[in-house]
Design a protein around this motif. Structure first.
Motif, PDB file in Angstrom:
ATOM      1  N   UNK A 258     -13.146  28.295  17.111  1.00 17.35           N
ATOM      2  CA  UNK A 258     -14.393  28.754  17.381  1.00 17.35           C
ATOM      3  C   UNK A 258     -13.670  30.080  18.308  1.00 17.35           C
ATOM      4  N   UNK A 259     -14.923  30.603  18.116  1.00 21.92           N
ATOM      5  CA  UNK A 259     -14.472  32.226  19.105  1.00 21.92           C
ATOM      6  C   UNK A 259     -15.704  32.098  20.721  1.00 21.92           C
ATOM      7  N   UNK A 260     -14.542  31.909  21.803  1.00 19.50           N
ATOM      8  CA  UNK A 260     -15.069  31.589  22.988  1.00 19.50           C
ATOM      9  C   UNK A 260     -15.103  33.127  23.332  1.00 19.50           C
ATOM     10  N   UNK A 261     -15.914  33.600  23.892  1.00 17.56           N
ATOM     11  CA  UNK A 261     -16.219  35.135  25.154  1.00 17.56           C
ATOM     12  C   UNK A 261     -16.248  34.622  26.766  1.00 17.56           C
ATOM     13  N   UNK A 262     -15.971  32.949  27.182  1.00 19.57           N
ATOM     14  CA  UNK A 262     -16.129  32.730  27.915  1.00 19.57           C
ATOM     15  C   UNK A 262     -15.008  31.734  28.646  1.00 19.57           C
ATOM     16  N   UNK A 263     -14.461  31.197  29.395  1.00 16.92           N
ATOM     17  CA  UNK A 263     -13.525  30.782  30.137  1.00 16.92           C
ATOM     18  C   UNK A 263     -13.223  30.360  30.876  1.00 16.92           C
ATOM     19  N   UNK A 264     -12.487  29.166  31.921  1.00 19.17           N
ATOM     20  CA  UNK A 264     -11.854  29.138  33.055  1.00 19.17           C
ATOM     21  C   UNK A 264     -11.071  28.393  33.203  1.00 19.17           C
TER      22      UNK A 264
ATOM     23  N   UNK B 273     -15.028  37.386  28.851  1.00 21.94           N
ATOM     24  CA  UNK B 273     -14.088  38.851  28.348  1.00 21.94           C
ATOM     25  C   UNK B 273     -14.359  38.760  26.652  1.00 21.94           C
ATOM     26  N   UNK B 274     -13.250  38.959  25.958  1.00 22.00           N
ATOM     27  CA  UNK B 274     -13.129  40.084  25.036  1.00 22.00           C
ATOM     28  C   UNK B 274     -13.465  38.496  23.561  1.00 22.00           C
ATOM     29  N   UNK B 275     -14.248  38.094  23.204  1.00 26.02           N
ATOM     30  CA  UNK B 275     -14.548  37.220  22.018  1.00 26.02           C
ATOM     31  C   UNK B 275     -12.982  36.550  21.281  1.00 26.02           C
ATOM     32  N   UNK B 276     -12.159  35.241  21.155  1.00 27.48           N
ATOM     33  CA  UNK B 276     -11.343  35.042  20.894  1.00 27.48           C
ATOM     34  C   UNK B 276     -11.274  34.120  19.879  1.00 27.48           C
ATOM     35  N   UNK B 277     -10.917  33.584  19.223  1.00 28.05           N
ATOM     36  CA  UNK B 277     -10.774  32.935  17.953  1.00 28.05           C
ATOM     37  C   UNK B 277      -9.706  31.708  18.659  1.00 28.05           C
ATOM     38  N   UNK B 278     -10.472  30.050  18.412  1.00 25.92           N
ATOM     39  CA  UNK B 278      -9.528  29.244  18.568  1.00 25.92           C
ATOM     40  C   UNK B 278      -9.594  28.299  17.706  1.00 25.92           C
TER      41      UNK B 278
END
Length: 312
Positions: A238-244, A222-227
């Motif tokens: 950190x920045x996530x572009x992949x989730x489960x 998905x689109x980059x998402x900051x956590x």
């Protein structure tokens, strides 16, 4: 362990119940067992049936069975005695003897001349052996159905036989059948876990079949998402572009984890032909959750939400 099944049924094993035969569209099906293989059967005095493709417990003959016989092993028969080559020209004994000229003495555990006055000695002779084919043994057979072909009964399918037909279970697939929810769970879970193993970059399973549950998770880009998260007093990002995320859970009917899960019921039908599509329909429903179109990124959440296009 080496198999001790005889190459051919012997006369001692022929004292048995009639051989079961079924017929369907001009083809006869003959039930095999431990003592009887297709190669040992003679149909109508001249034909050897073939093993049914995909079902080693039955043989098939193109035509109607009018008689059945079982081949017998060949027999080694002593037809005489001959003077051993190394004694020819050395001793003055007859070169050949009749079969009964020498007999085996079980008390002495040795061969003896039958005639006590004979001048020859058995140790100088060797048997002349002839292989003789024994005649086939005719066996009884029973045609239990004239419009039925054999189908292997799955181990997890229960058959509700009419009382009068319990003696002939080979026709199981023509009678009311059922599969329990536990057995259906086992089938679907096995197929799902195998399918997910073939796509490790897209899916992962929490495989807890031993306690009656399997949970399907999907990886989604998905689109980059900051956590943000805390490590002691410090805030890290950190920045996530992949989730489960969880897509579906499958559970046994009597499992403790049935909430929100697909729980297979007991399926029943009037015969196997009607039950098998119901089983396949449920298994295909479970597999539909790993189809490419089953899950998508929510266009309004920029990666915070997902759309599940299946009704659980």
């Amino acid at each position: 362990m080496e198999s001790r099944r005889p190459a051919h049924p012997t006369r001692e094993t022929m004292n048995r119940d009639p051989i079961i035969v079924m017929q369907h569209q001009g083809v006869s099906y003959i039930k095999l067992d431990y003592y009887m293989r297709a190669a040992s059967i003679i149909v109508n005095g001249e034909h050897t049936p073939a093993v049914c493709p995909g079902n080693q417990q039955w043989a098939m003959h193109d035509g109607i069975v009018e008689s059945l016989a079982i081949k017998q092993p060949s027999q080694r028969v002593c037809i005489g005695w001959r003077l051993s080559d190394k004694y020819r020209g050395v001793v003055q004994f007859p070169e050949t003897l009749e079969p009964d000229a020498i007999t085996y003495d079980h008390d002495e555990e040795a061969y003896q001349a039958t005639d006590a006055t004979a001048t020859y000695h058995p140790d100088f002779y060797e048997q002349v052996i002839e292989e003789r084919q024994a005649s086939p043994v005719a066996v009884e057979f029973l045609v239990i159905d004239r419009d039925c072909q054999p189908i292997t009964q799955p181990a997890d399918v229960t058959v509700d036989f009419p009382h009068s037909l319990r003696e002939y279970p080979a026709t199981w697939h023509r009678h009311p059948v059922s599969i329990s929810g536990e057995a259906l769970f086992a089938r679907a879970a096995d197929v799902l876990v195998a399918a997910v193993a073939a796509r490790p970059n897209d899916f992962v399973c929490d495989d807890h079949r031993s306690i009656g549950t399997v949970t399907l998770h999907r990886y989604m880009n998905h689109e980059p998402r900051t956590r943000e998260y805390k490590v002691g007093r410090r805030t890290r990002r950190d920045t996530q572009t992949r989730s489960r995320f969880e897509v579906m859970k499958l559970s046994k009917p009597r499992s403790s984890y049935t909430e929100g899960a697909l729980v297979p019921p007991t399926l029943k039908a009037e015969n196997w032909l009607a039950l098998e599509p119901k089983i396949n329909e449920f298994v295909n429903l479970v597999l539909s959750y790993i189809e490419p179109s089953s899950v998508g990124v929510c266009p309004h959440c920029a990666g915070d939400g997902f759309l599940l296009n299946k009704a659980a």
